[in-house]
Scaffold this motif. Structure first.
Motif, PDB file in Angstrom:
ATOM      1  N   ASN A  72     -10.749   2.587   3.058  1.00  5.11           N
ATOM      2  CA  ASN A  72     -11.297   2.210   1.749  1.00  5.11           C
ATOM      3  C   ASN A  72     -10.894   0.797   1.330  1.00  5.11           C
ATOM      4  OD1 ASN A  72      -8.632   2.939   1.304  1.00  5.11           O
ATOM      5  ND2 ASN A  72      -9.025   3.908  -0.680  1.00  5.11           N
ATOM      6  N   ASN A  73     -10.250   0.069   2.247  1.00  6.89           N
ATOM      7  CA  ASN A  73      -9.922  -1.342   2.010  1.00  6.89           C
ATOM      8  C   ASN A  73     -10.290  -2.170   3.229  1.00  6.89           C
ATOM      9  OD1 ASN A  73      -8.141  -1.704  -0.668  1.00  6.89           O
ATOM     10  ND2 ASN A  73      -7.615   0.273   0.261  1.00  6.89           N
ATOM     11  N   ARG A 123       0.824  -1.201   0.000  1.00 11.28           N
ATOM     12  CA  ARG A 123       0.000   0.000   0.000  1.00 11.28           C
ATOM     13  C   ARG A 123       0.866   1.262   0.000  1.00 11.28           C
ATOM     14  NH1 ARG A 123      -4.678  -1.147   4.616  1.00 11.28           N
ATOM     15  NH2 ARG A 123      -5.818  -2.790   3.492  1.00 11.28           N
ATOM     16  N   ARG A 124       1.880   1.274   0.862  1.00 12.89           N
ATOM     17  CA  ARG A 124       2.742   2.445   0.946  1.00 12.89           C
ATOM     18  C   ARG A 124       3.496   2.674  -0.360  1.00 12.89           C
ATOM     19  NH1 ARG A 124       3.523   0.645   6.417  1.00 12.89           N
ATOM     20  NH2 ARG A 124       5.254  -0.676   5.753  1.00 12.89           N
ATOM     21  N   MET A 126      -7.809  -4.457  -3.875  1.00  6.60           N
ATOM     22  CA  MET A 126      -7.071  -3.352  -3.285  1.00  6.60           C
ATOM     23  C   MET A 126      -7.501  -2.086  -4.021  1.00  6.60           C
ATOM     24  SD  MET A 126      -3.032  -2.719  -2.457  1.00  6.60           S
ATOM     25  CE  MET A 126      -2.473  -2.074  -4.020  1.00  6.60           C
ATOM     26  N   GLN A 127      -7.930  -1.081  -3.269  1.00  8.77           N
ATOM     27  CA  GLN A 127      -8.517   0.116  -3.859  1.00  8.77           C
ATOM     28  C   GLN A 127      -7.701   1.342  -3.513  1.00  8.77           C
ATOM     29  OE1 GLN A 127     -12.796   0.516  -3.496  1.00  8.77           O
ATOM     30  NE2 GLN A 127     -12.619   2.716  -3.127  1.00  8.77           N
ATOM     31  N   ALA A 128      -7.437   2.151  -4.531  1.00  9.41           N
ATOM     32  CA  ALA A 128      -6.794   3.448  -4.340  1.00  9.41           C
ATOM     33  C   ALA A 128      -7.773   4.529  -4.784  1.00  9.41           C
ATOM     34  CB  ALA A 128      -5.509   3.540  -5.146  1.00  9.41           C
ATOM     35  N   ASP A 129      -8.041   5.475  -3.902  1.00  6.43           N
ATOM     36  CA  ASP A 129      -8.913   6.607  -4.234  1.00  6.43           C
ATOM     37  C   ASP A 129      -8.038   7.831  -4.473  1.00  6.43           C
ATOM     38  OD1 ASP A 129     -11.236   5.096  -3.960  1.00  6.43           O
ATOM     39  OD2 ASP A 129     -11.330   5.462  -1.807  1.00  6.43           O
TER      40      ASP A 129
END
Length: 522
Positions: free
Chosen positions: A476-477, A439-440, A487-490
């Motif tokens: 959001n995950n 994620r990072r 896995m979601q990135a907004d």
């Protein structure tokens, strides 16, 4: 001391005491934006592959791959010439035909009293440019050999030397050299293909040479329609025709040369928004903004993937044909869009090669009311003067979306640019384990890319607010989604606004009182 690439060693199940080295790739990743200057153009030509994108970057490229411009509808070479003049130099040209196109051919004969065909030469592509081909068969450099020379004006001659053999074997040797090249000396012909004939005798050489010219090449352009420019989609590339042949070519701007049929606009909008492209088109020559607006509404087209200009066509001086020609405005508009960075609008940008428009030559300038109506109708127009001076340029900078938050050229271009860049940069994430480190890594990579855009003044908030935000965390995950493999990135990005209305409040007079601050601050 064994060495392993990271991930190939199960560090929780080691059994032999030793020093183990794992080669870990850098965790910091950087991404670069996708090219935004690729312009796709679809039209008719006198040479070149059909329904296949051809890379063209210069006038010389165009002459070799599609031929020179001709005074006719849908002419690809003309649109390319205009586009290159306006700074679009990364083109993907797609040639379409009506199916009647033919390749030019010629034959090489033997020395019989009634000469038979030893080999047939056929132009590599269909089209009338093939009729300028010629070939000469002469004695070769080596003893008892032959040489074939294939020529086309403006192209380096192709020479196939030291062809040997007797009778039928010689003709087969010639055909093999043309189609396959000569090992270690040259590759196959880029101009013609050869097929062996029925002859078993030596070639006929009159005065030491047999010279032949090609005939029968035709463009297949007379029956082409607007619908053929749009073409048909398909699962695989060979089945794709017209506009759909540009799939996968990364063309972010598309011009279907001279297309005016509004019934094709829905398909063009769908392609643009699905492919991340900005498709530019126009109304028929002479059609008013009211007429084109009616066609737009009737077609039910409302989206940011399509730009429609009114039917005020543009004049351009064709140096090849020596005349001032009236051309579709989308040819100029698409090239100008492709030549600009994606955060910019064509509004008020000069078109340096336009010599006039239908309205300007008729001395019927647009009033402010008409320009306002064109903007309200979700259309654009090329005219002179522009707010910045007496030059030809666009007066709205709009796509045909009715949503005011999406109707600018810059919205279409930046949205496509960001979407395509992110889509091209993070495929490596699929198949990785969903960890906090992952994620990072993804978050920092996206933020680094967006910060570069801030530094380049491509995105931002002039009032000092943040230009972007990236969220990839437990908010959001949630566990329920992570467990299913998601896995979601907004990502939020603030585009810079295009100034459309500049208002100056002027207070003047003998009674005006002016106070100047001692420490003025901006």
């Amino acid at each position: 001391m064994p060495i392993y690439p990271a991930g190939s060693l199960n560090t929780a199940a080691l059994s032999a005491p030793d020093l183990y080295v794992q080669q870990v790739p850098p965790k910091t990743r950087y991404i670069n934006g996708v090219p935004t200057d690729i312009l796709g153009i679809v039209g008719v030509a006198s040479w070149g592959a059909v329904n296949s994108p051809m890379l063209i970057g210069s006038p010389a490229d165009a002459a070799l791959k599609v031929g020179v411009q001709q005074v006719r509808k849908y002419d690809l070479a003309t649109a390319i010439a205009v586009s290159i003049q306006l700074g679009a130099s990364n083109l993907r040209a797609v040639r379409v035909t009506d199916g009647t196109d033919a390749a030019a051919t010629t034959t090489l004969k033997d020395s019989a009293a009634t000469p038979a065909t030893g080999a047939t030469l056929t132009a590599m592509y269909t089209g009338s440019l093939g009729n300028t081909l010629s070939a000469a068969l002469t004695a070769g450099t080596a003893a008892n050999s032959f040489k074939l020379i294939v020529t086309m004006p403006g192209v380096q001659p192709e020479i196939f030397d030291n062809l040997v053999g007797s009778g039928a074997a010689l003709w087969q040797s010639l055909v093999n050299a043309v189609n396959n090249g000569i090992s270690g000396i040259r590759g196959p012909s880029q101009l013609v293909v050869a097929t062996v004939g029925a002859s078993s005798l030596a070639p006929q050489l009159t005065g030491g040479t047999q010279s032949v010219t090609f005939t029968g090449g035709s463009d297949g352009a007379a029956g082409v329609t607007d619908a053929m420019l749009v073409g048909a989609d398909g699962v695989t590339a060979p089945a794709r025709k017209g506009m759909y042949a540009l799939r996968g070519a990364n063309a972010q701007v598309v011009n279907l040369v001279d297309l005016t049929d509004s019934t094709q606009w829905p398909a063009m909008l769908s392609y643009g928004q699905g492919e991340g492209a900005y498709v530019v088109t126009q109304g028929p020559a002479g059609a008013s903004y009211a007429t084109v607006s009616g066609s737009l509404n009737t077609a039910g087209v409302d989206g940011y993937g399509l730009k429609v200009l009114v039917g005020d066509w543009v004049y351009w001086f064709d140096t090849v044909n020596g005349q001032n020609r009236m051309l579709a405005p989308a040819t100029f508009s698409a090239a100008r869009v492709a030549g600009l960075a994606p955060h910019l609008s064509v509004l008020n940008k000069s078109l340096s090669n336009a010599t006039g428009t239908q309205r300007s030559l008729a001395q019927q300038p647009y009033s402010n009311g008409e320009i306002g109506a064109i903007n309200t109708a979700r259309l654009d127009v090329i005219t002179n003067p522009c707010p910045g001076g007496s030059y030809f340029g666009h007066r709205s900078g709009l796509n045909c979306a009715s949503n005011p938050a999406q109707n600018g050229d810059n919205y279409t271009r930046m949205t496509n640019y960001l979407s395509l860049t992110l889509a091209a940069s993070f495929g490596w994430v699929v198949g990785q384990l969903h960890t906090a480190d992952l994620r990072r890594q993804v978050k920092s990579t996206i933020e680094s890319f967006l910060q570069n855009l801030v530094d380049q003044n491509m995105i931002g908030d002039p009032n000092g607010g943040p230009a972007f935000s990236v969220q990839i965390d437990k908010q959001n995950n949630p566990d329920s989604r992570v467990a299913l493999g998601y896995m979601q990135a907004d990502v939020q990005v603030k585009y810079l606004s295009v100034v459309r209305y500049f208002l100056i409040n002027l207070e003047g007079g003998q009674s005006v009182s002016i106070t100047v601050a001692n420490n003025p601050r901006s």
